[in-house]
Design an enzyme around this catalytic site. Structure first.
Site, PDB file in Angstrom:
ATOM      1  N   ASP A   1     -21.623   8.796  21.313  1.00  0.00           N
ATOM      2  CA  ASP A   1     -22.309   7.386  20.073  1.00  0.00           C
ATOM      3  C   ASP A   1     -23.596   7.013  20.198  1.00  0.00           C
ATOM      4  OD1 ASP A   1     -18.825   7.189  19.462  1.00  0.00           O
ATOM      5  OD2 ASP A   1     -19.084   6.030  21.157  1.00  0.00           O
TER       6      ASP A   1
ATOM      7  N   HIS B   1     -21.448   8.007  15.085  1.00  0.00           N
ATOM      8  CA  HIS B   1     -20.520   7.838  14.079  1.00  0.00           C
ATOM      9  C   HIS B   1     -21.911   7.377  12.841  1.00  0.00           C
ATOM     10  CE1 HIS B   1     -17.146   6.758  16.021  1.00  0.00           C
ATOM     11  NE2 HIS B   1     -17.309   7.902  15.651  1.00  0.00           N
TER      12      HIS B   1
ATOM     13  N   SER C   1     -13.528   4.104  14.614  1.00  0.00           N
ATOM     14  CA  SER C   1     -12.477   4.402  14.224  1.00  0.00           C
ATOM     15  C   SER C   1     -11.069   3.157  14.908  1.00  0.00           C
ATOM     16  CB  SER C   1     -11.010   5.900  14.899  1.00  0.00           C
ATOM     17  OG  SER C   1     -11.800   6.627  14.084  1.00  0.00           O
TER      18      SER C   1
ATOM     19  N   ASP D   1      -8.460   2.701  23.555  1.00  0.00           N
ATOM     20  CA  ASP D   1      -7.667   3.638  23.734  1.00  0.00           C
ATOM     21  C   ASP D   1      -8.391   5.180  24.845  1.00  0.00           C
ATOM     22  OD1 ASP D   1      -9.995   3.992  22.333  1.00  0.00           O
ATOM     23  OD2 ASP D   1      -9.238   6.075  21.169  1.00  0.00           O
TER      24      ASP D   1
END
Length: 505
Positions: free
Chosen positions: A154, A456, A63, A256
Site C-alpha cells: 500500500d 491503490h 476493498s 481480513d
C-alpha cells in the site's frame, strides 16, 4: 416497465480510470467487452476515497471500505478516521478498553507486545497508531516490544527504512522493535498457513532469521532480493519470544488480514498448524473486531458500529433471493463487509467461493480463478436469482504485484468473463451495474520514481448500467449511491437509513 431479473452488481476490484496511458493496465489491455459497454451504455464515474467513503481527505480507498460503503448505501465513518481523531484530540490513551489492557498488564507484570503494519498506507493500519499505543503503554511503565510488519504494497515496495527511521525517532525510551516480518507472512487471508506459521514462530517464539536491528533486517532482506512485503520473519537483538502473563495488541484495524495471525496467537481451538506451547496471555486485544469468533478470546479497542438495513438485509426482508460470489481473496468483501460486518448470511442469500490459485504471487497466474467465477456467475443468472453480487479480484490482486504486463492480462481475463456474463444476462432479460471499489491497476508505474507502483490510486472508477431503462442517463457519484441504484433497478424503495442517491435519471 418490466422489471429486469436478475439485477447484478459486478465489481471489477481495483479497476480505476485515468487518461494517462503509461502504466495504465485497463487502458493498454485488450478489453472489447468493457469498451463496448462504455461506448453503448449509460456510464459515469464514482469517487472511492477520502470523505466520500468515510476516510480522511486524500486517503486512498480500499476493498473493505469500498464494499462496506457499497452495501450500506450510506457513507460509513471508517476506523482510520476515528482512531486518527482520537489521537489528535488526546483521547486515544483514555480509551476504556486500552485502560483495561494496561491495568491487566500492571497486575500481571507482563510485557505488552504491539503488532501492526509500519507504514502510512492507512489501509490496514498506520504507523501513527503504533507510536500512540507505545507511548500510552510506556507512560504507564509497561514494558513494550514491537512486532513490525513491513508493507511495500500500500506504499512503495522498498520504503521500510524511512518508516523505521520515523518510528524509532518517535518511540519512548526503552521500547524496542523485537521482530520484523513482511506482510506476505503475517497478513495472509487465504489460508496459506505455511506463511503464517513462519510469522508466528518469529513473533511468539523468537525463532527465525536473525538481525541486530530493524534496519539491518531490511538491508539483509534487500540483499536477498526481498522487497518490504516479502521480508522473511526476522528476530532482532536478544528477543527470545513471548512469556506467560504478557499481553498482545494487534494494531491493524482491518479485519481480513488480521484474522489468521491472531487466531494462531490466541484461538484456544486453533489447529491449522502446530504452534507448540503458547504463552498464557494476560490479555489479547485488537484495534477492531476481527470476527465474532475472535471476540470470544480477545477484546476490541474500537468495536464495529452497527449498520442496519444494508443492501443484502433489505433485499432479504422483501423475501427475495440473492447470490454472492468471489474467489477466496475477495470472498469476505462480498459477504462480511458488504453485509455491514455480519458474518451470517441473510435468508435467501446463497454464496460460492472458488479457491484462489495456490501461487506465490498472482502475476504468475493473472487470470486467477476468473473462469470459475464466470462459470458460477453465468449459472446464477440462469438460476433466476433476484440479486447477484460478484467480485472479480484480478485487477486489484495482480495490480499489487507491480507487474504491468500481468495486470494487462488480468484485465483481459476479466473482460473475457464479462463477455460471457453479458450474453447470459441479455438472454435472461436482466440488468447489471459494472463498477469498481477503488483504483489500482490504472497506475502500475510510479510517476515519480519510474519504478513499480503497487498501491491503490485516487483515480475515479467507472460505473456502467447494462439493461438500463430507455433514455436513462447516469450522474457521477460515490460508492454509497450504488445500493439505492440497485434497489431502483429492482423496483424497490430504499430504506430510510440509506442516504445515498440513485445514480439513474
Amino acid at each position: 416497465m418490466t422489471r429486469p431479473k436478475p439485477v447484478a452488481l459486478c465489481i471489477l476490484d481495483g479497476w480505476g480510470l485515468s487518461e494517462r496511458r503509461e502504466g495504465n493496465a485497463p487502458l493498454l489491455a485488450d478489453t472489447p467487452n468493457m469498451d463496448r459497454l462504455m461506448a453503448t451504455c449509460p456510464h459515469a464515474t464514482l469517487t472511492t476515497f477520502g470523505p466520500d467513503v468515510g476516510l480522511p481527505s486524500g486517503q486512498m480507498g480500499n476493498s473493505e471500505v469500498g464494499h462496506t460503503n457499497i452495501g450500506a448505501g450510506r457513507v460509513v465513518a471508517m476506523d482510520l478516521g476515528q482512531i486518527d481523531l482520537a489521537i489528535e484530540e488526546g483521547l486515544f490513551a483514555q480509551n476504556s478498553r486500552l485502560r483495561a489492557f494496561i491495568v491487566t498488564l500492571q497486575d500481571s507484570g507482563g510485557t505488552a507486545h504491539l503488532m501492526g503494519v509500519v507504514s502510512d498506507g492507512g489501509v490496514h493500519g498506520h504507523i501513527n497508531h503504533m507510536i500512540a499505543a507505545a507511548k500510552a503503554l510506556a507512560d504507564e511503565n509497561i514494558p513494550v516490544v514491537i512486532h513490525a510488519l513491513t508493507d511495500g504494497r500500500d506504499v512503495a515496495p522498498r520504503s521500510a527504512l524511512g518508516y523505521f527511521e520515523t518510528l524509532q525517532a518517535a518511540l519512548p525510551d526503552g521500547v524496542e522493535i523485537a521482530t520484523v516480518t513482511g506482510r506476505y507472512f503475517a497478513m495472509d487471508r487465504d489460508n496459506r498457513w505455511d506463511r503464517v506459521s513462519k510469522a508466528y514462530q518469529a513473533i511468539v517464539t523468537g525463532t527465525g532469521r536473525k538481525a541486530a536491528s530493524a534496519s539491518d533486517a531490511v538491508d539483509q532482506a534487500y540483499g536477498q532480493g526481498e522487497n518490504d512485503e516479502f521480508i522473511s520473519p526476522t528476530v532482532l537483538g536478544g528477543y527470545t519470544g513471548a512469556k506467560d502473563n504478557d499481553g498482545f495488541f494487534c494494531l491493524n484495524f482491518r479485519a481480513d488480514r488480521a484474522r489468521e495471525i491472531m487466531a494462531a496467537i490466541g484461538d484456544p481451538d486453533f489447529t491449522a498448524f502446530e504452534t507448540g506451547a503458547r504463552p498464557k496471555w494476560a490479555s489479547l486485544m485488537g484495534m477492531a473486531q476481527y470476527s465474532e469468533a475472535h471476540a470470544n478470546y480477545m477484546t476490541t479497542m474500537y468495536p464495529k458500529p452497527e449498520i442496519v438495513n444494508t443492501l443484502g438485509d433489505w433485499v432479504a426482508q422483501q423475501g427475495l433471493r440473492q447470490y454472492r460470489l468471489a474467489e477466496t481473496e475477495k470472498y469476505p468483501h462480498v459477504t462480511f463487509f458488504l453485509n455491514g460486518g455480519e458474518e451470517v448470511s441473510f435468508d435467501g442469500e446463497d454464496r460460492l467461493m472458488p479457491k484462489s490459485p495456490d501461487v506465490a504471487t498472482y502475476d504468475l497466474q493473472p487470470e486467477m480463478s476468473s473462469k470459475e467465477v464466470t462459470d458460477a456467475f453465468v449459472a446464477a443468472i440462469e438460476e433466476g436469482y433476484d440479486l447477484i453480487v460478484v467480485n472479480y479480484a484480478n485487477p486489484d490482486m495482480v495490480g499489487h504485484t507491480g507487474d504491468l504486463q500481468a495486470a494487462m492480462k488480468a484485465c483481459e481475463a476479466v473482460d473475457q468473463g464479462l463477455g460471457r456474463v453479458l450474453a447470459a444476462l441479455e438472454k435472461a432479460g436482466g440488468a447489471m451495474i459494472v463498477t469498481a471499489d477503488h483504483g489500482n491497476c490504472d497506475v502500475m508505474i510510479d510517476p515519480e520514481t519510474g519504478g513499480p507502483h503497487t498501491a491503490h490510486t485516487l483515480n475515479p472508477v467507472p460505473v456502467v448500467v447494462v439493461g438500463a431503462p430507455d433514455g436513462a442517463t447516469l450522474r457521477d457519484g460515490r460508492l454509497a449511491d450504488l445500493a439505492p441504484t440497485i434497489l431502483h433497478l429492482m423496483g424497490l424503495e430504499s430504506p430510510k437509513e440509506m442516504t445515498g442517491k440513485c445514480l439513474i435519471s
